[in-house]
Design an enzyme around this catalytic site. Sequence first.
Site, PDB file in Angstrom:
ATOM      1  N   MET A  34      52.289 -13.114 -28.379  1.00  0.00           N
ATOM      2  CA  MET A  34      53.146 -11.985 -28.040  1.00  0.00           C
ATOM      3  C   MET A  34      54.523 -12.370 -27.507  1.00  0.00           C
ATOM      4  O   MET A  34      55.482 -11.623 -27.668  1.00  0.00           O
ATOM      5  CB  MET A  34      52.422 -11.086 -27.030  1.00  0.00           C
ATOM      6  CG  MET A  34      51.154 -10.465 -27.613  1.00  0.00           C
ATOM      7  SD  MET A  34      50.179  -9.518 -26.419  1.00  0.00           S
ATOM      8  CE  MET A  34      51.293  -8.167 -26.045  1.00  0.00           C
ATOM      9  N   ARG A  62      61.363  -4.684 -14.022  1.00  0.00           N
ATOM     10  CA  ARG A  62      60.975  -4.207 -15.347  1.00  0.00           C
ATOM     11  C   ARG A  62      60.111  -2.948 -15.279  1.00  0.00           C
ATOM     12  O   ARG A  62      60.200  -2.062 -16.133  1.00  0.00           O
ATOM     13  CB  ARG A  62      60.249  -5.308 -16.118  1.00  0.00           C
ATOM     14  CG  ARG A  62      59.951  -4.899 -17.546  1.00  0.00           C
ATOM     15  CD  ARG A  62      59.562  -6.035 -18.447  1.00  0.00           C
ATOM     16  NE  ARG A  62      59.482  -5.550 -19.817  1.00  0.00           N
ATOM     17  CZ  ARG A  62      60.509  -5.402 -20.645  1.00  0.00           C
ATOM     18  NH1 ARG A  62      61.717  -5.724 -20.230  1.00  0.00           N
ATOM     19  NH2 ARG A  62      60.350  -4.936 -21.867  1.00  0.00           N
ATOM     20  N   ASP A 109      60.165 -10.941 -16.090  1.00  0.00           N
ATOM     21  CA  ASP A 109      59.979 -12.332 -16.495  1.00  0.00           C
ATOM     22  C   ASP A 109      60.828 -12.685 -17.708  1.00  0.00           C
ATOM     23  O   ASP A 109      61.015 -11.875 -18.613  1.00  0.00           O
ATOM     24  CB  ASP A 109      58.511 -12.589 -16.852  1.00  0.00           C
ATOM     25  CG  ASP A 109      57.612 -12.603 -15.633  1.00  0.00           C
ATOM     26  OD1 ASP A 109      58.110 -12.993 -14.569  1.00  0.00           O
ATOM     27  OD2 ASP A 109      56.443 -12.236 -15.746  1.00  0.00           O
ATOM     28  N   ASP A 151      48.452 -12.421 -20.060  1.00  0.00           N
ATOM     29  CA  ASP A 151      48.795 -12.877 -18.720  1.00  0.00           C
ATOM     30  C   ASP A 151      47.894 -13.998 -18.217  1.00  0.00           C
ATOM     31  O   ASP A 151      48.223 -14.646 -17.217  1.00  0.00           O
ATOM     32  CB  ASP A 151      48.738 -11.700 -17.737  1.00  0.00           C
ATOM     33  CG  ASP A 151      49.947 -10.795 -17.838  1.00  0.00           C
ATOM     34  OD1 ASP A 151      50.943 -11.216 -18.448  1.00  0.00           O
ATOM     35  OD2 ASP A 151      49.898  -9.669 -17.325  1.00  0.00           O
ATOM     36  N   LYS A 210      48.557  -5.353  -9.963  1.00  0.00           N
ATOM     37  CA  LYS A 210      49.999  -5.135 -10.077  1.00  0.00           C
ATOM     38  C   LYS A 210      50.343  -4.222 -11.252  1.00  0.00           C
ATOM     39  O   LYS A 210      51.111  -3.261 -11.112  1.00  0.00           O
ATOM     40  CB  LYS A 210      50.698  -6.483 -10.257  1.00  0.00           C
ATOM     41  CG  LYS A 210      52.156  -6.403 -10.718  1.00  0.00           C
ATOM     42  CD  LYS A 210      52.730  -7.783 -10.950  1.00  0.00           C
ATOM     43  CE  LYS A 210      54.160  -7.723 -11.455  1.00  0.00           C
ATOM     44  NZ  LYS A 210      54.231  -7.525 -12.928  1.00  0.00           N
ATOM     45  N   ASN A 211      49.786  -4.514 -12.429  1.00  0.00           N
ATOM     46  CA  ASN A 211      50.177  -3.766 -13.620  1.00  0.00           C
ATOM     47  C   ASN A 211      49.723  -2.309 -13.557  1.00  0.00           C
ATOM     48  O   ASN A 211      50.382  -1.431 -14.108  1.00  0.00           O
ATOM     49  CB  ASN A 211      49.625  -4.444 -14.873  1.00  0.00           C
ATOM     50  CG  ASN A 211      50.313  -5.771 -15.145  1.00  0.00           C
ATOM     51  OD1 ASN A 211      51.419  -6.015 -14.677  1.00  0.00           O
ATOM     52  ND2 ASN A 211      49.658  -6.648 -15.890  1.00  0.00           N
TER      53      ASN A 211
END
Length: 435
Positions: free
Chosen positions: A342, A97, A121, A320, A22-23
Amino acid sequence: MASFKITGDQRLKGEIIPQGAKNEALQILCAVMLTPEVVTIHNIPDIRDVNQLIHLLGDLGVKIKRLTPSSIQFQADDIHLDYLETEEYRVKAAALRGSVMLLGPMLARFRKGRIPRPGGDKIGRRKMDTHFLGFEKLGATFSYDREDGGFYKVDADNLKGTFMLLDEASVTGTANILMAAVMAEGETTIYNAACEPYLQQLAKMLNRMGAKITGIASNLLRIEGVTALKGTEHTILPDMIEIGSFIGLAAMTQSEITIKDCRIAELGIIPDVFKRLGIQMEFRNDDIFIPAQEHYRIENYLDGSTLSVADAPWPGFTPDLLSIVLVTAIQAQGTVLIHQKMFESRLFFVDKLIEMGAQIILCDPHRATVIGHNRETQLRGIRMTSPDIRAGVALLIAAMSAKGVSIIDNIEQIDRGYQYIDTRLNAIGAEIIRL
């Protein structure tokens, strides 16, 4: 709002193929805006966030031709820049995003970019400063109109290469600045750049398009600007977050699972972190075999102190997967401290795990201590809500290991990042019903 009904305490067995990352997909899809020529992308995951971005590209005028379910041809030869000023664009881009990474390509090619404050998110503050400070160093002007609904605007008559030291190794920030810099005049040096495999994939793709980027896989990138880029073909990596999720799922449910085509060399320390939880695994060529395990024991440090798992920029451990490590530790033997550095809201889902019977101490918004059950106590099914993508899958793993039936509401969050997760897990023995 959809829900999952999960009948827990099922042992799974079989093979599962991870989806495209996905990223990486969100970065690569934005990069098609950099050229009027055809760009073909393979292994695109069929998930909500990615599909929303593809639809947004189509609205901007990108021609889209689906070749197979996971391969798409894009051509951005007739972009409608006036669409950036519409209310429809504001609403669609704000819901995603990943849309922020359209700014770099638009600035490079059209010298202007517009984006509303992006969604995503709700895991804490996710500041945008790195992106815009980088654009300004390249010569762009930045403005933010709060009264205009929170609209970010960048404009540039000309982009010029420069040296910049990023205030943080932001993955999306590095990607955005890199895509702007490839068509800037002169040489750009980006220090403290993110160097995740997905960023490496983007840089390699840009080089195939005619960019001149060196220092790939390091935190020091040098870019010699070019005047135009050409088309290319690109294949997205398997999703390392999904691979880690399947490792944790196999351990928690005492299942025998083979994760196929993992590109193990690109996983960094992810397998090692799960091994430190006591999880056995075998590398079979590019597959990861997880045997069914009755027990797994968390390692201590050499001096006997409690293991701590914390997130860090690559090659550190990805944030993640901290939610997955946390839930996997529930049935381990031993204790582990999870330190989420983070994001300050990402651990708040542990209240549901505690309600299910987990022994977890939430020390503060960033730290949680998990005292493993070692199978002496089984979690119990409850009704809960998915707050974000990764917490949602952690709750799904907990529900699949629990005794009884669980309901997870707001699974749209899970669908944003995991492709047909219920169908794929049911194929190897899970009992998940989509309501």
